[in-house]
Design an enzyme around this catalytic site. Sequence first.
Site: not given
Length: 345
Positions: A160-161, A180, A241-242, A266, A271, A299
Amino acid sequence: MSKPLKVLVPDAHLRDLDVERGVTGALIDYQVFDETDAAAIPDDAWASCDAILVWHRMKITRDVVSRLARCRMIVRVGVGFDNVDTAACRERGIPVSNVPNYGTTEVADHAIAMMLFLARGLGSYEARLKADPARGFVAENVPVVRRLRGGTFGAIGMGRIGTAIARRAAAHDMHVVYHDPHLPEGHELGVGYERVDSLDALLARADVVSLHVPLSDETRFMIGDAQFQAMKPNAIFINIARGKLVDVDAVYRALRAGHLAAAGLDVLPSEPPVPLPPLLDAWRNDEPWLAGRLVVTPHAAFYSEAGYLDMRTFSAQMLVDYLVHGRLRNNVNPGWRDAVPASHR
């Protein structure tokens, strides 16, 4: 009227839960904590809850799952669910759901904003003008600034993103390629972007590389020194993402060596980032070699007031849909029913 269901919220950001209560009404009684350590939650709270509404700061480990005597569902308030041991939940017959239908546009906008911030030199121009409005009023000799039109945007992951970000990159007249391996053959015909068979093939071609895959054992630290060396020289790298998908020290080395033009992050492996890794230490100290080449946000890509409201509303709706009406949505640990006795299905 039957007694309300008990839902444990172990790591609530907002203690009032007005949004959630507005959705569930008298059907649910929330037990609200603001903790990051499971040991800080009374054992009885874990044992007596009918469901858990968990954010991202609490880890629902195998040990925690073993204490869930009555729990029928866990809802992760957000998209990523790497803080929940889904295998342990599956073995105990507890379904886990996430909220994939919020924040997609915010995250996609954030990724493109990072790309534009770097590619158009906004940080450098602002710093120059603040330092000296007269002598800083020049456009030339700014790191990173380049034309995006005609460049290649490489998307790692096309869910989706990834799709939302790719659409925005294409709107900037960029050629989109993606990798992907989890999508079926022919997917590229539906989205209309070029698919490449390997990560290295994408890295070698992309002027901008954007990462949007979930964190798992397969993807943990998938981007490191070897991948940065495989990138096209002078590329821009974006991670929304992560944090643990990327070796942040490898980002430092690639930027320091000049092979990587710029990066937007981000998310970070820890964190908040305490203690600061060398990259963020150099960024915070405004070291000249890094000026205009790194943008970091806390984030926050998911956040807007509208997105936040969606996330909380949809989470509460899923509790009611399953606990009251038996309709399970957005399940991320399939196979959980196999552990549930037939009399309880």
